[in-house]
Design a protein around this motif. Sequence first.
Motif, PDB file in Angstrom:
ATOM      1  N   ALA A  17      -2.228  12.469  -6.109  1.00  0.00           N
ATOM      2  CA  ALA A  17      -2.170  11.072  -5.671  1.00  0.00           C
ATOM      3  C   ALA A  17      -0.779  10.720  -5.152  1.00  0.00           C
ATOM      4  O   ALA A  17      -0.117   9.829  -5.671  1.00  0.00           O
ATOM      5  N   SER A  18      -0.342  11.421  -4.108  1.00  0.00           N
ATOM      6  CA  SER A  18       0.938  11.098  -3.471  1.00  0.00           C
ATOM      7  C   SER A  18       0.724   9.978  -2.462  1.00  0.00           C
ATOM      8  O   SER A  18      -0.401   9.735  -2.028  1.00  0.00           O
ATOM      9  N   ILE A  19       1.819   9.301  -2.093  1.00  0.00           N
ATOM     10  CA  ILE A  19       1.693   8.230  -1.094  1.00  0.00           C
ATOM     11  C   ILE A  19       1.138   8.799   0.213  1.00  0.00           C
ATOM     12  O   ILE A  19       0.287   8.177   0.856  1.00  0.00           O
ATOM     13  N   THR A  32       2.871   0.307   5.581  1.00  0.00           N
ATOM     14  CA  THR A  32       2.106  -0.844   5.077  1.00  0.00           C
ATOM     15  C   THR A  32       1.977  -0.768   3.555  1.00  0.00           C
ATOM     16  O   THR A  32       2.100  -1.769   2.846  1.00  0.00           O
ATOM     17  N   ILE A  33       1.720   0.455   3.067  1.00  0.00           N
ATOM     18  CA  ILE A  33       1.614   0.636   1.611  1.00  0.00           C
ATOM     19  C   ILE A  33       2.932   0.236   0.952  1.00  0.00           C
ATOM     20  O   ILE A  33       2.936  -0.490  -0.044  1.00  0.00           O
ATOM     21  N   TYR A  34       4.055   0.672   1.552  1.00  0.00           N
ATOM     22  CA  TYR A  34       5.356   0.363   0.947  1.00  0.00           C
ATOM     23  C   TYR A  34       5.720  -1.124   1.068  1.00  0.00           C
ATOM     24  O   TYR A  34       6.608  -1.590   0.377  1.00  0.00           O
ATOM     25  N   ARG A  35       5.045  -1.857   1.973  1.00  0.00           N
ATOM     26  CA  ARG A  35       5.304  -3.301   2.019  1.00  0.00           C
ATOM     27  C   ARG A  35       4.676  -3.978   0.801  1.00  0.00           C
ATOM     28  O   ARG A  35       5.201  -4.949   0.280  1.00  0.00           O
ATOM     29  N   ARG A  36       3.556  -3.423   0.351  1.00  0.00           N
ATOM     30  CA  ARG A  36       2.839  -4.039  -0.763  1.00  0.00           C
ATOM     31  C   ARG A  36       3.354  -3.529  -2.120  1.00  0.00           C
ATOM     32  O   ARG A  36       3.464  -4.270  -3.086  1.00  0.00           O
ATOM     33  N   TRP A  37       3.649  -2.228  -2.211  1.00  0.00           N
ATOM     34  CA  TRP A  37       4.111  -1.649  -3.476  1.00  0.00           C
ATOM     35  C   TRP A  37       5.481  -1.015  -3.263  1.00  0.00           C
ATOM     36  O   TRP A  37       5.659  -0.217  -2.329  1.00  0.00           O
ATOM     37  N   THR A  38       6.437  -1.345  -4.120  1.00  0.00           N
ATOM     38  CA  THR A  38       7.792  -0.837  -3.895  1.00  0.00           C
ATOM     39  C   THR A  38       7.860   0.681  -4.012  1.00  0.00           C
ATOM     40  O   THR A  38       8.684   1.321  -3.381  1.00  0.00           O
ATOM     41  N   ASN A  39       7.005   1.265  -4.850  1.00  0.00           N
ATOM     42  CA  ASN A  39       6.999   2.720  -4.976  1.00  0.00           C
ATOM     43  C   ASN A  39       5.647   3.203  -5.495  1.00  0.00           C
ATOM     44  O   ASN A  39       4.768   2.381  -5.810  1.00  0.00           O
ATOM     45  N   ARG A  40       5.511   4.517  -5.584  1.00  0.00           N
ATOM     46  CA  ARG A  40       4.251   5.114  -6.016  1.00  0.00           C
ATOM     47  C   ARG A  40       3.899   4.675  -7.441  1.00  0.00           C
ATOM     48  O   ARG A  40       2.726   4.450  -7.769  1.00  0.00           O
TER      49      ARG A  40
END
Lengths: 181, 181
Positions: A17-19, A32-40
């Motif tokens: 389950a890597s980014i 886009t993922i990093y805009r919503r979650w600061t990290n994995r």
Amino acid sequence: VLDAAEALFQAGGLPAASIEAIAARSGVAKSTIYRRWTNRATLLVELLVEIASKSAPVPEGKEAMAALRTELRLIGQSVNGPAGRLLASLASEAHHDPDVRTALLEQLIYPRTDATAKVIAQAQASGHIRPDVPPRLIVDMLVGPIFYRLLIQHEPVTERFVKQLFDEALEGLRPKRAARG
Amino acid sequence: VLDAAEALFQAGGLPAASIEAIAARSGVAKSTIYRRWTNRATLLVELLVEIASKSAPVPEGKEAMAALRTELRLIGQSVNGPAGRLLASLASEAHHDPDVRTALLEQLIYPRTDATAKVIAQAQASGHIRPDVPPRLIVDMLVGPIFYRLLIQHEPVTERFVKQLFDEALEGLRPKRAARG
């Protein structure tokens, strides 16, 4: 995005389950993922919170003792499913990854402990649990043995175990007869 | 060999305590190490057992209730030291390494649980703990909350916490007045 993360974790555990893999599977750009979650870590813990809030919600609108019993039973069930596997993986990763540790504590453990402690305080206010024992100690007395079994895996978390644990722990936390009468 | 493993673990955690590094530091050949320990997991767990048997031995030759109280206090202290760090690291590694999991359970958790369960059975025989509660459930009620705090790290394992845990857990496990009289 969370569905993609869940499917990847189910198939190959945390390493899968890597980014990158989550982005590829969900079709959502990494940026886009990093805009919503600061990290994995925050993404994976949000997934855990989502799974746990379905498999073992904090029961509401119930009498406090019934709510506590239900909560413990559901926690016992859910540690044997995806929520338990993900929690065990993240707790193990938290040991060498401060981001995972922070996310796990702030998004899951603290809010959940607070919520359960609140139900315990209600049970104390209604005279079902001795008011002189700190609610947070009671939370750890109730859930600690369950998570100890999940994390060490020396014995299974059975329904019978959870029921006995609840009954025996609460036995000593009941107000004394003398105090009631 | 164990001294070398301990020094390496203290300095750099589990990754630093490889068989290569242990061989180099102790001056003992890898082949000799592998004659004594089947793998790295059994060596590291033996180190943990050695540290724990000094910092928190199963108390012997004492009245059972005093022995239990002492054992819990020493476990509480030792999870804040090298034994706790090594156990947390190995428990986290056990999650993806079956050798570590087997070594941890067979060399530490099972024998230790058995030893504590034996003291609990003595306390049941002498009428200090209700005989209808399984000793293994009581072990997990007593040590579970301590190891839960060690492994999740949401709250410190303080002396006060351990004392309250012991007192409250035992409160409900005492034989009933009516049964005694």
